[in-house]
Design a protein around this motif. Structure first.
Motif, PDB file in Angstrom:
ATOM      1  N   PRO A   1       0.827  -1.206   0.000  1.00 58.11           N
ATOM      2  CA  PRO A   1       0.000   0.000   0.000  1.00 58.11           C
ATOM      3  C   PRO A   1       0.863   1.258   0.000  1.00 58.11           C
ATOM      4  CG  PRO A   1      -0.062  -1.065   2.140  1.00 58.11           C
ATOM      5  CD  PRO A   1       0.703  -1.961   1.229  1.00 58.11           C
ATOM      6  N   ARG A   2       0.343   2.290  -0.630  1.00 58.87           N
ATOM      7  CA  ARG A   2       1.044   3.567  -0.699  1.00 58.87           C
ATOM      8  C   ARG A   2       0.986   4.245   0.665  1.00 58.87           C
ATOM      9  NH1 ARG A   2      -1.430   8.658  -3.575  1.00 58.87           N
ATOM     10  NH2 ARG A   2      -2.202   8.800  -1.490  1.00 58.87           N
ATOM     11  N   PRO A   3       2.091   4.823   1.136  1.00 53.26           N
ATOM     12  CA  PRO A   3       2.046   5.512   2.431  1.00 53.26           C
ATOM     13  C   PRO A   3       1.158   6.761   2.354  1.00 53.26           C
ATOM     14  CG  PRO A   3       4.242   5.665   1.443  1.00 53.26           C
ATOM     15  CD  PRO A   3       3.413   4.801   0.559  1.00 53.26           C
ATOM     16  N   VAL A   4       0.426   6.978   3.421  1.00 51.13           N
ATOM     17  CA  VAL A   4      -0.476   8.136   3.465  1.00 51.13           C
ATOM     18  C   VAL A   4       0.357   9.399   3.655  1.00 51.13           C
ATOM     19  CG1 VAL A   4      -2.415   9.165   4.703  1.00 51.13           C
ATOM     20  CG2 VAL A   4      -2.278   6.692   4.450  1.00 51.13           C
ATOM     21  N   PRO A   5       0.102  10.442   2.857  1.00 49.18           N
ATOM     22  CA  PRO A   5       0.869  11.686   2.992  1.00 49.18           C
ATOM     23  C   PRO A   5       0.695  12.311   4.382  1.00 49.18           C
ATOM     24  CG  PRO A   5      -0.404  11.696   0.963  1.00 49.18           C
ATOM     25  CD  PRO A   5      -0.825  10.490   1.739  1.00 49.18           C
ATOM     26  N   TRP A   6       1.734  13.015   4.819  1.00 49.07           N
ATOM     27  CA  TRP A   6       1.754  13.641   6.131  1.00 49.07           C
ATOM     28  C   TRP A   6       0.593  14.617   6.296  1.00 49.07           C
ATOM     29  CZ3 TRP A   6       2.299  18.685   7.772  1.00 49.07           C
ATOM     30  CH2 TRP A   6       2.515  18.844   9.147  1.00 49.07           C
ATOM     31  N   SER A   7       0.294  15.414   5.269  1.00 51.18           N
ATOM     32  CA  SER A   7      -0.774  16.424   5.366  1.00 51.18           C
ATOM     33  C   SER A   7      -2.145  15.766   5.553  1.00 51.18           C
ATOM     34  CB  SER A   7      -0.780  17.320   4.134  1.00 51.18           C
ATOM     35  OG  SER A   7      -0.953  16.544   2.963  1.00 51.18           O
ATOM     36  N   THR A   8      -2.384  14.638   4.894  1.00 51.00           N
ATOM     37  CA  THR A   8      -3.660  13.936   5.039  1.00 51.00           C
ATOM     38  C   THR A   8      -3.805  13.369   6.445  1.00 51.00           C
ATOM     39  OG1 THR A   8      -3.569  13.347   2.698  1.00 51.00           O
ATOM     40  CG2 THR A   8      -5.113  12.110   4.066  1.00 51.00           C
TER      41      THR A   8
ATOM     42  N   MET B   1      -2.401  14.527   9.175  1.00 48.23           N
ATOM     43  CA  MET B   1      -2.595  15.653  10.087  1.00 48.23           C
ATOM     44  C   MET B   1      -4.023  16.181  10.000  1.00 48.23           C
ATOM     45  SD  MET B   1      -1.488  17.450  12.459  1.00 48.23           S
ATOM     46  CE  MET B   1       0.248  17.214  12.562  1.00 48.23           C
ATOM     47  N   PHE B   2      -4.571  16.287   8.773  1.00 43.73           N
ATOM     48  CA  PHE B   2      -5.944  16.763   8.599  1.00 43.73           C
ATOM     49  C   PHE B   2      -6.920  15.884   9.378  1.00 43.73           C
ATOM     50  CE2 PHE B   2      -9.923  16.091   6.280  1.00 43.73           C
ATOM     51  CZ  PHE B   2     -10.482  17.350   6.382  1.00 43.73           C
ATOM     52  N   TRP B   3      -6.837  14.566   9.197  1.00 42.24           N
ATOM     53  CA  TRP B   3      -7.773  13.671   9.875  1.00 42.24           C
ATOM     54  C   TRP B   3      -7.547  13.646  11.386  1.00 42.24           C
ATOM     55  CZ3 TRP B   3     -12.169  12.665   8.017  1.00 42.24           C
ATOM     56  CH2 TRP B   3     -12.352  12.580   6.650  1.00 42.24           C
ATOM     57  N   ARG B   4      -6.331  13.805  11.821  1.00 44.74           N
ATOM     58  CA  ARG B   4      -6.068  13.862  13.254  1.00 44.74           C
ATOM     59  C   ARG B   4      -6.749  15.080  13.881  1.00 44.74           C
ATOM     60  NH1 ARG B   4      -0.304  12.397  15.458  1.00 44.74           N
ATOM     61  NH2 ARG B   4      -1.002  10.564  14.357  1.00 44.74           N
ATOM     62  N   VAL B   5      -6.673  16.237  13.199  1.00 46.77           N
ATOM     63  CA  VAL B   5      -7.309  17.466  13.702  1.00 46.77           C
ATOM     64  C   VAL B   5      -8.827  17.338  13.664  1.00 46.77           C
ATOM     65  CG1 VAL B   5      -7.665  19.933  13.209  1.00 46.77           C
ATOM     66  CG2 VAL B   5      -5.356  18.956  13.165  1.00 46.77           C
ATOM     67  N   VAL B   6      -9.374  16.823  12.559  1.00 45.37           N
ATOM     68  CA  VAL B   6     -10.832  16.693  12.433  1.00 45.37           C
ATOM     69  C   VAL B   6     -11.375  15.738  13.495  1.00 45.37           C
ATOM     70  CG1 VAL B   6     -12.671  15.789  10.956  1.00 45.37           C
ATOM     71  CG2 VAL B   6     -10.937  17.304  10.002  1.00 45.37           C
ATOM     72  N   LEU B   7     -10.740  14.619  13.711  1.00 43.24           N
ATOM     73  CA  LEU B   7     -11.225  13.673  14.717  1.00 43.24           C
ATOM     74  C   LEU B   7     -11.071  14.223  16.133  1.00 43.24           C
ATOM     75  CD1 LEU B   7      -9.942  10.340  13.172  1.00 43.24           C
ATOM     76  CD2 LEU B   7     -12.299  11.161  13.284  1.00 43.24           C
ATOM     77  N   ALA B   8     -10.012  14.980  16.384  1.00 43.30           N
ATOM     78  CA  ALA B   8      -9.855  15.603  17.698  1.00 43.30           C
ATOM     79  C   ALA B   8     -10.945  16.641  17.934  1.00 43.30           C
ATOM     80  CB  ALA B   8      -8.468  16.240  17.809  1.00 43.30           C
ATOM     81  N   MET B   9     -11.283  17.412  16.898  1.00 40.54           N
ATOM     82  CA  MET B   9     -12.358  18.405  17.030  1.00 40.54           C
ATOM     83  C   MET B   9     -13.706  17.715  17.249  1.00 40.54           C
ATOM     84  SD  MET B   9     -11.285  21.221  14.172  1.00 40.54           S
ATOM     85  CE  MET B   9     -12.720  22.238  14.420  1.00 40.54           C
ATOM     86  N   ALA B  10     -13.937  16.603  16.572  1.00 40.94           N
ATOM     87  CA  ALA B  10     -15.211  15.901  16.695  1.00 40.94           C
ATOM     88  C   ALA B  10     -15.367  15.234  18.056  1.00 40.94           C
ATOM     89  CB  ALA B  10     -15.344  14.862  15.588  1.00 40.94           C
ATOM     90  N   SER B  11     -14.304  15.104  18.802  1.00 38.01           N
ATOM     91  CA  SER B  11     -14.390  14.419  20.091  1.00 38.01           C
ATOM     92  C   SER B  11     -14.868  15.317  21.235  1.00 38.01           C
ATOM     93  CB  SER B  11     -13.033  13.815  20.455  1.00 38.01           C
ATOM     94  OG  SER B  11     -12.101  14.848  20.727  1.00 38.01           O
ATOM     95  N   ASN B  12     -14.981  16.627  21.013  1.00 37.25           N
ATOM     96  CA  ASN B  12     -15.510  17.489  22.086  1.00 37.25           C
ATOM     97  C   ASN B  12     -16.625  18.376  21.539  1.00 37.25           C
ATOM     98  OD1 ASN B  12     -14.512  20.111  21.214  1.00 37.25           O
ATOM     99  ND2 ASN B  12     -12.475  19.391  21.798  1.00 37.25           N
ATOM    100  N   PRO B  13     -17.519  18.875  22.403  1.00 35.87           N
ATOM    101  CA  PRO B  13     -18.702  19.621  21.956  1.00 35.87           C
ATOM    102  C   PRO B  13     -18.377  20.905  21.193  1.00 35.87           C
ATOM    103  CG  PRO B  13     -18.920  18.981  24.262  1.00 35.87           C
ATOM    104  CD  PRO B  13     -17.549  18.622  23.831  1.00 35.87           C
TER     105      PRO B  13
END
Length: 140
Positions: free
Chosen positions: A107-114, A116-128
Motif C-alpha cells: 500500500p502507498r504511504p499516506v501523505p503527512w498532510s492527510t 494531520m488533517f484527519w487527526r485534527v478533524v477527529l480531535a475536534m469531533a471528540s468534544n462539543p
C-alpha cells in the motif's frame, strides 16, 4: 460419442487438494462446491463449483482429494480410500489470490498532510465545541 477414459493417466486433473476439503451441497445451478487448499499453492484457498448434482455417498468433508475430468461432463473425486464419479455440465475453479496480491503490491504511504488533517478533524469531533465548529463549517 466420446470414448470413456478409465485410467488415471488419461484423465485431466483439475485440482489436487491438500488436507481437509469441505464438500457443500447446494440447491440451484451449482449443486456441489468443494473448498480447500491445494498442493501446488498451499497459501491460497481454492473453490471448485460443479454445475450439477453431488454424487451420492459423498461425505461433508474429505481428506487429500483429487478432482479429475474423465470426459465431457463426467468427473471423478478420489481420495486415498474412495472415489466418486458423477456428471456435471461444467466445473468452475476459483483461487483466492488476495493475500498474494496485497503482499506483492504494497500500500502507498499516506501523505503527512492527510494524516494531520484527519487527526485534527477527529480531535475536534471528540468534544462539543469542536463539533459545533465542524457543523458551522459544513453549513457554509
Amino acid at each position: 460419442m466420446e470414448p470413456v477414459i478409465t485410467s488415471m493417466d488419461e484423465a485431466r486433473r483439475i485440482v489436487r487438494f491438500r488436507g481437509g476439503v469441505s464438500c457443500r451441497r447446494e440447491e440451484g445451478p451449482l449443486g456441489l462446491i468443494l473448498i480447500g487448499r491445494t498442493t501446488d499453492r498451499p497459501d491460497e484457498t481454492a473453490t471448485l463449483a460443479f454445475a450439477g448434482s453431488a454424487p451420492s455417498g459423498l461425505p461433508e468433508a474429505v481428506e487429500d482429494a483429487t478432482v479429475e475430468q474423465i470426459d465431457a461432463g463426467r468427473y471423478r473425486i478420489s481420495t486415498g480410500r474412495r472415489e466418486w464419479i458423477f456428471t456435471a455440465r461444467s466445473a468452475h475453479l476459483h483461487r483466492e489470490v488476495s493475500t498474494i496480491f496485497y503482499r506483492a503490491i504494497t500500500p502507498r504511504p499516506v501523505p503527512w498532510s492527510t494524516r494531520m488533517f484527519w487527526r485534527v478533524v477527529l480531535a475536534m469531533a471528540s468534544n462539543p465545541v469542536g463539533k459545533r465548529v465542524l457543523l458551522a463549517l459544513r453549513r457554509r
